[in-house]
Design a protein around this motif. Structure first.
Motif, PDB file in Angstrom:
ATOM      1  N   THR A 353       0.634  -1.488   0.081  1.00 13.31           N
ATOM      2  CA  THR A 353      -0.007  -0.093   0.230  1.00 13.31           C
ATOM      3  C   THR A 353       1.155   1.456   0.133  1.00 13.31           C
ATOM      4  N   PHE A 354       0.400   1.975  -1.170  1.00 21.08           N
ATOM      5  CA  PHE A 354       1.542   3.251  -0.449  1.00 21.08           C
ATOM      6  C   PHE A 354       0.443   4.269  -0.698  1.00 21.08           C
ATOM      7  N   GLN A 382      -5.104  13.865  -6.939  1.00 20.45           N
ATOM      8  CA  GLN A 382      -5.349  13.697  -8.617  1.00 20.45           C
ATOM      9  C   GLN A 382      -3.278  13.175  -8.910  1.00 20.45           C
ATOM     10  N   GLU A 383      -2.551  14.194  -8.306  1.00 21.38           N
ATOM     11  CA  GLU A 383      -0.852  13.458  -8.733  1.00 21.38           C
ATOM     12  C   GLU A 383      -0.680  11.760  -8.130  1.00 21.38           C
ATOM     13  N   TYR A 384      -1.125  12.227  -6.354  1.00 18.40           N
ATOM     14  CA  TYR A 384      -0.782  10.599  -6.296  1.00 18.40           C
ATOM     15  C   TYR A 384      -1.809   9.636  -6.940  1.00 18.40           C
ATOM     16  N   LYS A 385      -2.835   9.857  -7.213  1.00 18.80           N
ATOM     17  CA  LYS A 385      -3.764   8.504  -7.614  1.00 18.80           C
ATOM     18  C   LYS A 385      -3.064   8.688  -9.289  1.00 18.80           C
ATOM     19  N   GLU A 386      -2.258   9.199  -9.716  1.00 15.38           N
ATOM     20  CA  GLU A 386      -1.415   8.614 -11.223  1.00 15.38           C
ATOM     21  C   GLU A 386      -0.016   8.300 -10.469  1.00 15.38           C
ATOM     22  N   GLY A 388       0.120   6.134  -8.931  1.00 15.04           N
ATOM     23  CA  GLY A 388      -0.707   4.157  -8.431  1.00 15.04           C
ATOM     24  C   GLY A 388      -0.700   4.146  -6.713  1.00 15.04           C
ATOM     25  N   TYR A 389      -0.637   5.586  -6.006  1.00 17.06           N
ATOM     26  CA  TYR A 389      -1.165   5.438  -4.706  1.00 17.06           C
ATOM     27  C   TYR A 389      -2.023   5.107  -4.608  1.00 17.06           C
TER      28      TYR A 389
END
Length: 665
Positions: A353-354, A382-386, A388-389
């Motif tokens: 898990t990130f 949004q950046e974390y989602k991109e 892969g977090y």
């Protein structure tokens, strides 16, 4: 020409070994260093000579209201060893410090957190203070470079060794040397030198660099990182054992149901478990490596659910039987580190898990991924989602009014939200605005105090330490909160072991959190665990201890009421995880349930139970062999003989020895 004169002056002054000084023509002038913490200027380190053999130092930095402040004076004998030293000030947790060392003829007297002592001293060993400025590292570096065998004895016990002395020319043509020193810490210590002066010490998030070289700090860090990578790559070649077919014979297995299945043979082919049968005397092919597991327990690799990973911490996780982790706040390059762990480029666990951290701006900001508006926070999510977090961790300086829009956006992106409770907010309010999980048991306790507490500061620790003992587990307020946790399916990440060290430990005595392993650790790590945690005296001693015991009572109560508890550390990998599990058992949770939390339950919560978390045919070969039976005695979980991660075997004794740690045997 001025630069050449400066180096010439350094040589003249230091060649006599009287003092580690100076870089200025007037030796009474201060030499100033920047102290950078998490990429923000956080403090200063200064040194100045007061007479021929005496140097004074001042050192301070701040970290979210915490941080040390030391004044230090040193005198030296003709061989460059310390003849007298005084250190005054406060340590990282703002507890007062007063330490001294003084030698006369063939004896020395010293005072440190372990008390005042006297012993024989011949002036040929280095007294290494408990707390103080970076000065000691400069002195050590000079002594190591001058020693024929590149070793220096420490007083009253210990020895360090210079293992690398690398000449480096920086981009502006400054010539420096990078020293790698072993024997002080779990990780090598790196010291940057020009001549006999230390110009930088770069360690994790804390960097000390001479002010005139500050523009070169990141370049120096990059060079050091590359050297560390090469060192760790050499270690994994030495410490990893790849076996194609392995039979773990006559071993006792921890089952998914939380029981022990005795006398089993477990066959591993590559990275998979291919067979589990009752042990017998059938013939075994010569191509199969056999490991005798008689009288020992085979468990699935464990999950540490609250970590902050670095290249060096990975070794401690694996040696301690932890093969999978959640990382709950790191830099945005964490995927690179994860790749290195997964490909066995360096030793480390599988990051399953990130968690990306976001904090608000202000004087107590976390200094990593800080935002000044809700719009910036939404962009970070949004950046974390991109990247892969899967999870967002909100921190203490987030404005309460930001929580609802931030959690809403994270949930829209199918990301969980957890964290500290922001200052001037309660846990109940945070849950009602979208939190899925709460980090740290003190944040739960603060829910029953007030939303006026500035929890960006150390008040989040001292208020819970003082008032936690008064929490009534039968009160309507508490029971209503538990019902909210259940209704909203909220997880609790207690990290109670760090609060044991803060609340219960006493200065000068080994912390109960680390007492079982303290003598196995290198010098500096041992000393960390005599500091006494939070400052406490008078009635606070009993109240703080009572608050810690109440934390254990809440862990047990929440578990009994069906609230998901996740075992995590937020501290020293491996060893602190073992203590966390011991404390859950001490709280009253059965050993079987504790081990299930550490394995299959954590695998289910992180979505990887199809491959990890149990010992079953077809699953990945993440396994640990323990000497003893932790169902009978949870402390046996400390006795990890080896860890298998994806079919690669790591002997704990070998890994610990590489870090200067003694094995349990």
């Amino acid at each position: 020409m001025k630069y050449i004169c400066t180096l010439f002056f350094v040589f003249i002054v230091t060649s006599s070994f009287n003092t580690p000084f100076s870089t200025t023509k007037n030796s009474s002038e201060k030499v100033v260093y920047d102290v950078v913490f998490r990429e923000g200027l956080a403090g200063t380190y200064e040194k100045w000579k007061t007479n021929k053999n005496t140097v004074n130092y001042y050192y301070t930095y701040t970290d979210r209201g915490r941080g040390p402040e030391f004044s230090e004076e040193l005198r030296f004998n003709k061989n460059g060893f310390i003849s007298s030293q005084t250190v005054t000030g406060v340590n990282y947790l703002k507890d007062s410090i007063q330490e001294f060392f003084k030698s006369e003829k063939h004896s020395a007297t010293w005072l440190n957190p372990k008390g005042e002592k006297k012993g024989a001293f011949n002036g040929d060993a280095l007294y290494f203070r408990y707390d103080g400025s970076p000065a000691i590292y400069e002195i050590l570096a000079r002594l190591l470079m001058a020693a024929e065998d590149q070793k220096v004895k420490l007083f009253p016990i210990g020895e360090v060794e210079l293992v690398e002395n690398l000449p480096i020319t920086l981009s502006n043509n400054t010539e420096v040397k990078l020293l790698m020193v072993k024997g002080l810490d779990l990780n090598p210590t790196y010291l940057w030198m020009i001549g006999n002066e230390m110009v930088a010490k770069i360690s994790g998030n804390l960097h000390v660099i001479r002010a005139d070289l500050k523009e070169l700090r990141l370049e120096m860090k990059g060079i050091q990182d590359a050297i560390e990578d090469k060192y760790l790559a050499r270690l994994i070649k030495k410490l990893s054992h790849t076996l194609e077919d392995v039979l773990i014979k006559n071993v006792n297995i921890f089952t998914p149901q939380g029981t022990i299945l005795n006398n089993q043979d477990v066959l591993v082919n590559g990275d998979r478990i291919t067979a589990i049968n009752r042990s017998d005397d059938h013939e075994i092919g010569s191509e199969i490596e056999v490991i005798n597991g008689q009288g020992k327990t085979l468990l699935p690799g464990m999950f540490d659910m609250h970590t902050h990973n670095t290249k060096f911490r990975g070794m401690l996780h694996v040696a301690g039987g932890v093969t999978s982790v959640r990382d709950l706040a790191n830099n945005k390059q964490l995927k690179t580190l994860s790749n290195q762990f997964n490909t066995n480029e360096i030793i480390g666990p599988r990051i399953v898990t990130f968690g990306g951290i976001i904090d608000g701006d202000g004087p107590y900001a976390n200094q990593r991924n800080v935002v000044s508006s809700v719009e910036e926070g939404l962009a970070e999510i949004q950046e974390y989602k991109e990247l892969g977090y899967q999870q967002i961790k909100l921190y203490s300086s987030i404005r309460p009014k930001w929580v609802a829009p931030l959690t809403k956006r994270a949930h829209e992106l199918e990301m969980r939200v957890s964290g500290h409770i922001p200052a001037f907010m309660t846990a109940t309010q945070a849950i009602n605005q979208g939190y899925d999980e709460i980090q740290h048991m003190n944040m739960v306790f603060l829910n029953f105090l007030s939303d006026t507490i500035d929890t960006r500061t150390p008040l989040r620790h001292t208020m819970s330490a003082y008032h936690g003992v008064d929490l009534n587990l039968k009160s309507k307020e508490y029971l209503d909160f538990v019902e909210l946790l259940k209704t909203k399916n909220i997880r609790i990440d207690p990290t109670v072991s760090i609060f044991e060290n803060m609340f219960v430990s006493v200065k000068g005595e080994p912390s109960p959190t680390y007492v079982k392993i303290i003598d196995r650790l290198p010098l500096l790590n041992q000393r960390d665990y005599y500091s006494g945690g939070l400052p406490k005296s008078g009635e606070k001693i009993a109240r703080y201890k009572g608050s810690f015991n109440k934390m254990l009572a809440v862990v047990y109560d929440l578990h009994q009421k069906g609230i998901e508890i996740v075992p995590g550390t937020d501290g020293l990998p491996g060893f602190l995880y073992h203590r966390e599990l011991e404390l859950y058992a001490q709280a009253g949770i059965s050993a079987s349930e504790v081990l299930q939390l550490a394995t299959i339950k954590s695998a289910e919560m992180t979505g990887v139970s199809a491959s990890y978390g149990t010992i079953e045919v077809g699953k990945m070969a993440d396994l640990i062999l323990v000497d003893g039976n932790p169902l009978e005695d949870m402390s046996a979980i400390r006795n990890v003989e080896w860890t298998m991660k994806g079919g690669t075997l790591f002997y704990a004794k070998e890994v610990y020895q590489a870090m200067g740690i003694k094995h349990f045997k």
